[in-house]
Design a protein around this motif. Structure first.
Motif, PDB file in Angstrom:
ATOM      1  N   TYR A 119       0.874  -1.176   0.000  1.00  0.00           N
ATOM      2  CA  TYR A 119       0.000   0.000   0.000  1.00  0.00           C
ATOM      3  C   TYR A 119       0.905   1.218   0.000  1.00  0.00           C
ATOM      4  O   TYR A 119       1.878   1.285   0.753  1.00  0.00           O
ATOM      5  CB  TYR A 119      -0.902  -0.006   1.240  1.00  0.00           C
ATOM      6  CG  TYR A 119      -1.978   1.062   1.180  1.00  0.00           C
ATOM      7  CD1 TYR A 119      -3.253   0.763   0.711  1.00  0.00           C
ATOM      8  CD2 TYR A 119      -1.712   2.371   1.571  1.00  0.00           C
ATOM      9  CE1 TYR A 119      -4.240   1.744   0.632  1.00  0.00           C
ATOM     10  CE2 TYR A 119      -2.691   3.359   1.490  1.00  0.00           C
ATOM     11  CZ  TYR A 119      -3.950   3.036   1.023  1.00  0.00           C
ATOM     12  OH  TYR A 119      -4.927   4.003   0.947  1.00  0.00           O
ATOM     13  N   ASP A 162      -9.588  12.100  10.377  1.00  0.00           N
ATOM     14  CA  ASP A 162      -9.045  12.553   9.094  1.00  0.00           C
ATOM     15  C   ASP A 162     -10.272  12.976   8.281  1.00  0.00           C
ATOM     16  O   ASP A 162     -10.865  12.182   7.558  1.00  0.00           O
ATOM     17  CB  ASP A 162      -8.291  11.391   8.436  1.00  0.00           C
ATOM     18  CG  ASP A 162      -7.518  11.823   7.207  1.00  0.00           C
ATOM     19  OD1 ASP A 162      -6.997  12.950   7.196  1.00  0.00           O
ATOM     20  OD2 ASP A 162      -7.435  11.025   6.259  1.00  0.00           O
ATOM     21  N   ALA A 163     -10.644  14.230   8.446  1.00  0.00           N
ATOM     22  CA  ALA A 163     -11.982  14.675   8.062  1.00  0.00           C
ATOM     23  C   ALA A 163     -12.168  14.837   6.549  1.00  0.00           C
ATOM     24  O   ALA A 163     -11.214  15.138   5.828  1.00  0.00           O
ATOM     25  CB  ALA A 163     -12.253  16.016   8.742  1.00  0.00           C
ATOM     26  N   PRO A 164     -13.426  14.634   6.083  1.00  0.00           N
ATOM     27  CA  PRO A 164     -13.730  14.978   4.688  1.00  0.00           C
ATOM     28  C   PRO A 164     -13.420  16.461   4.480  1.00  0.00           C
ATOM     29  O   PRO A 164     -13.681  17.271   5.382  1.00  0.00           O
ATOM     30  CB  PRO A 164     -15.237  14.700   4.567  1.00  0.00           C
ATOM     31  CG  PRO A 164     -15.760  14.672   5.966  1.00  0.00           C
ATOM     32  CD  PRO A 164     -14.619  14.245   6.833  1.00  0.00           C
ATOM     33  N   ASN A 172     -13.912   3.273  10.898  1.00  0.00           N
ATOM     34  CA  ASN A 172     -15.284   3.637  10.536  1.00  0.00           C
ATOM     35  C   ASN A 172     -15.297   4.523   9.284  1.00  0.00           C
ATOM     36  O   ASN A 172     -14.421   5.359   9.101  1.00  0.00           O
ATOM     37  CB  ASN A 172     -15.886   4.422  11.714  1.00  0.00           C
ATOM     38  CG  ASN A 172     -17.312   4.843  11.455  1.00  0.00           C
ATOM     39  OD1 ASN A 172     -18.219   4.008  11.539  1.00  0.00           O
ATOM     40  ND2 ASN A 172     -17.534   6.104  11.126  1.00  0.00           N
ATOM     41  N   ASP A 173     -16.291   4.329   8.439  1.00  0.00           N
ATOM     42  CA  ASP A 173     -16.507   5.263   7.324  1.00  0.00           C
ATOM     43  C   ASP A 173     -17.956   5.148   6.872  1.00  0.00           C
ATOM     44  O   ASP A 173     -18.491   4.056   6.731  1.00  0.00           O
ATOM     45  CB  ASP A 173     -15.573   4.959   6.140  1.00  0.00           C
ATOM     46  CG  ASP A 173     -15.406   6.173   5.231  1.00  0.00           C
ATOM     47  OD1 ASP A 173     -14.359   6.845   5.303  1.00  0.00           O
ATOM     48  OD2 ASP A 173     -16.345   6.463   4.452  1.00  0.00           O
ATOM     49  N   ARG A 174     -18.582   6.298   6.649  1.00  0.00           N
ATOM     50  CA  ARG A 174     -20.017   6.317   6.344  1.00  0.00           C
ATOM     51  C   ARG A 174     -20.332   5.853   4.918  1.00  0.00           C
ATOM     52  O   ARG A 174     -21.429   5.388   4.648  1.00  0.00           O
ATOM     53  CB  ARG A 174     -20.519   7.753   6.536  1.00  0.00           C
ATOM     54  CG  ARG A 174     -21.997   7.882   6.658  1.00  0.00           C
ATOM     55  CD  ARG A 174     -22.397   9.304   6.874  1.00  0.00           C
ATOM     56  NE  ARG A 174     -21.908  10.187   5.819  1.00  0.00           N
ATOM     57  CZ  ARG A 174     -22.255  11.449   5.684  1.00  0.00           C
ATOM     58  NH1 ARG A 174     -23.065  12.000   6.547  1.00  0.00           N
ATOM     59  NH2 ARG A 174     -21.781  12.192   4.715  1.00  0.00           N
ATOM     60  N   SER A 175     -19.367   5.958   4.013  1.00  0.00           N
ATOM     61  CA  SER A 175     -19.648   5.630   2.608  1.00  0.00           C
ATOM     62  C   SER A 175     -19.516   4.129   2.345  1.00  0.00           C
ATOM     63  O   SER A 175     -18.443   3.540   2.525  1.00  0.00           O
ATOM     64  CB  SER A 175     -18.674   6.406   1.711  1.00  0.00           C
ATOM     65  OG  SER A 175     -18.482   5.736   0.491  1.00  0.00           O
ATOM     66  N   GLY A 197     -20.009   9.703  11.625  1.00  0.00           N
ATOM     67  CA  GLY A 197     -19.060  10.035  12.685  1.00  0.00           C
ATOM     68  C   GLY A 197     -19.654  10.944  13.761  1.00  0.00           C
ATOM     69  O   GLY A 197     -19.222  10.905  14.920  1.00  0.00           O
ATOM     70  N   MET A 228     -12.162   7.594  12.735  1.00  0.00           N
ATOM     71  CA  MET A 228     -13.567   7.968  12.510  1.00  0.00           C
ATOM     72  C   MET A 228     -13.953   8.027  11.033  1.00  0.00           C
ATOM     73  O   MET A 228     -15.086   7.733  10.670  1.00  0.00           O
ATOM     74  CB  MET A 228     -13.830   9.330  13.169  1.00  0.00           C
ATOM     75  CG  MET A 228     -15.279   9.661  13.291  1.00  0.00           C
ATOM     76  SD  MET A 228     -15.531  11.276  14.034  1.00  0.00           S
ATOM     77  CE  MET A 228     -15.767  10.871  15.735  1.00  0.00           C
ATOM     78  N   CYS A 229     -13.021   8.439  10.182  1.00  0.00           N
ATOM     79  CA  CYS A 229     -13.272   8.548   8.733  1.00  0.00           C
ATOM     80  C   CYS A 229     -12.122   7.807   8.048  1.00  0.00           C
ATOM     81  O   CYS A 229     -11.142   8.417   7.636  1.00  0.00           O
ATOM     82  CB  CYS A 229     -13.306  10.005   8.314  1.00  0.00           C
ATOM     83  SG  CYS A 229     -14.598  10.958   9.124  1.00  0.00           S
ATOM     84  N   ALA A 230     -12.235   6.487   7.953  1.00  0.00           N
ATOM     85  CA  ALA A 230     -11.042   5.665   7.736  1.00  0.00           C
ATOM     86  C   ALA A 230     -10.752   5.273   6.286  1.00  0.00           C
ATOM     87  O   ALA A 230      -9.626   4.906   5.959  1.00  0.00           O
ATOM     88  CB  ALA A 230     -11.150   4.396   8.575  1.00  0.00           C
ATOM     89  N   ALA A 231     -11.763   5.315   5.412  1.00  0.00           N
ATOM     90  CA  ALA A 231     -11.567   4.775   4.064  1.00  0.00           C
ATOM     91  C   ALA A 231     -10.814   5.746   3.149  1.00  0.00           C
ATOM     92  O   ALA A 231     -11.002   6.956   3.292  1.00  0.00           O
ATOM     93  CB  ALA A 231     -12.926   4.444   3.447  1.00  0.00           C
ATOM     94  N   PRO A 232      -9.957   5.278   2.238  1.00  0.00           N
ATOM     95  CA  PRO A 232      -9.720   3.876   1.896  1.00  0.00           C
ATOM     96  C   PRO A 232      -8.813   3.103   2.855  1.00  0.00           C
ATOM     97  O   PRO A 232      -8.696   1.893   2.736  1.00  0.00           O
ATOM     98  CB  PRO A 232      -9.092   3.960   0.511  1.00  0.00           C
ATOM     99  CG  PRO A 232      -8.402   5.278   0.487  1.00  0.00           C
ATOM    100  CD  PRO A 232      -9.252   6.200   1.307  1.00  0.00           C
ATOM    101  N   GLY A 233      -8.139   3.774   3.806  1.00  0.00           N
ATOM    102  CA  GLY A 233      -7.508   2.988   4.864  1.00  0.00           C
ATOM    103  C   GLY A 233      -6.012   3.148   5.065  1.00  0.00           C
ATOM    104  O   GLY A 233      -5.423   2.459   5.894  1.00  0.00           O
ATOM    105  N   GLY A 234      -5.380   4.068   4.348  1.00  0.00           N
ATOM    106  CA  GLY A 234      -3.931   4.220   4.494  1.00  0.00           C
ATOM    107  C   GLY A 234      -3.510   4.489   5.930  1.00  0.00           C
ATOM    108  O   GLY A 234      -2.617   3.833   6.473  1.00  0.00           O
TER     109      GLY A 234
END
Ligand SMILES: C[S@@+](CC[C@H](N)C(=O)[O-])C[C@H]1O[C@@H](n2cnc3c(N)ncnc32)[C@H](O)[C@@H]1O
Length: 259
Positions: free
Chosen positions: A42, A140-142, A90-93, A123, A66-72
């Motif tokens: 990765y 790691d916020a949108p 966690n990720d809402r999408s 989140g 809290m906002c983890a995707a894609p996960g790096g």
């Protein structure tokens, strides 16, 4: 004519610096490779890796990404836990969560993956439903993600200055939720890849007011040359950091409850 708005706005915001920053944002990023034996590699921007490591995760802690995707950054947190404690990624999408699960499955060894739980909550709910639960939280916020916006005519056309204020409100709600979900004495990182202070220092300033007496800013030591010190944290931008970034990060500590 939305695209010229984007460039005019950031040119005015950065002044002279924009002449060097613009080509650097269009240039190659600098990646760290995360790879375990017999697993897929990765590639993670070195400034992003710095922000995740700055959280100071240790084996045995209860950690929320809290906002983890894609996960790096979740890979860095899982690495620090070494299979001990817990990590809620966690990720809402739903689409991005699928990618996150794929990354965890294909990159992490089983002994590190076994303590990682993937979830899909908004989140903003953690502060209410998981109050004072976590030792460490990465938010790691949108954000406006200007480096990506610049790559697409469609995103450039959708960009507006008003959108920044709108995103900053969401970031503030997520940050308040993260502070509430931290255990007293727990620590968190607020990070974004946004360029402007409206999504960075200004969001931190608001939480210090909104949660006055409950949270304080901790000093961070930059290890990437060219890092800018900001009012509350650090910002790595690719013109001064040899291609790394953009990343802003600030470290906060939840104060112990007064008896
Ligand atoms: C900057 S990206 C995270 C990148 C990730 N930390 C990494 O290192 O790969 C922000 C993420 O926040 C998610 N998101 C947006 N709003 C959210 C919310 N209200 N609750 C949870 N996740 C949210 C998006 O789906 C997106 O994946």
């Amino acid at each position: 004519m939305a695209a010229p708005d984007f460039f005019a706005f950031y040119s005015e915001y950065f002044g002279e610096r924009w002449n060097a920053l613009l080509p650097a944002l269009r240039g190659e990023a600098v990646y760290e490779t995360i790879q375990y034996p017999e697993k897929e590699p990765y590639y993670l921007d070195e400034a992003s890796a710095f922000a995740a490591r700055a959280l100071g995760v240790e084996p045995g802690m209860d950690v929320l990404d809290m906002c983890a995707a894609p996960g790096g950054k979740t890979l860095i947190l899982a690495q620090a836990l070494q299979g001990k404690g817990s990590l809620q990624s966690n990720d809402r999408s739903p689409d991005r969560r699928q990618r996150l699960s794929h990354v965890l499955e294909n990159t992490l060894p089983e002994e590190y993956r076994k303590i990682v739980q993937v979830s899909g909550y908004d989140g903003v709910r953690f502060g209410m439903y998981r109050k004072e639960t976590f030792d460490r939280i990465l938010l790691d916020a949108p954000c406006s993600s200007e480096r990506h916006v610049m790559e697409s005519e469609k995103y450039l056309a959708e960009w507006s200055q008003k959108r920044i204020s709108h995103i900053a409100i969401t970031q503030g709600s997520l940050l308040a939720s993260a502070v509430d979900a931290l255990k007293p004495g727990g620590q968190m990182i607020y990070s974004t890849c946004a360029l402007s202070k409206m999504e960075n220092d200004d969001v931190v300033r608001k939480i210090l007011k909104k949660r006055k007496g409950k949270v304080r800013v901790l000093e961070m030591k930059p290890d990437i040359p060219g890092t800018d010190q900001t009012e509350f944290g650090l910002q790595m931008l690719p013109d001064r950091c040899a291609g790394r970034g953009p990343i802003f990060c600030a470290k906060l500590e939840k104060l112990e409850n007064e008896n």
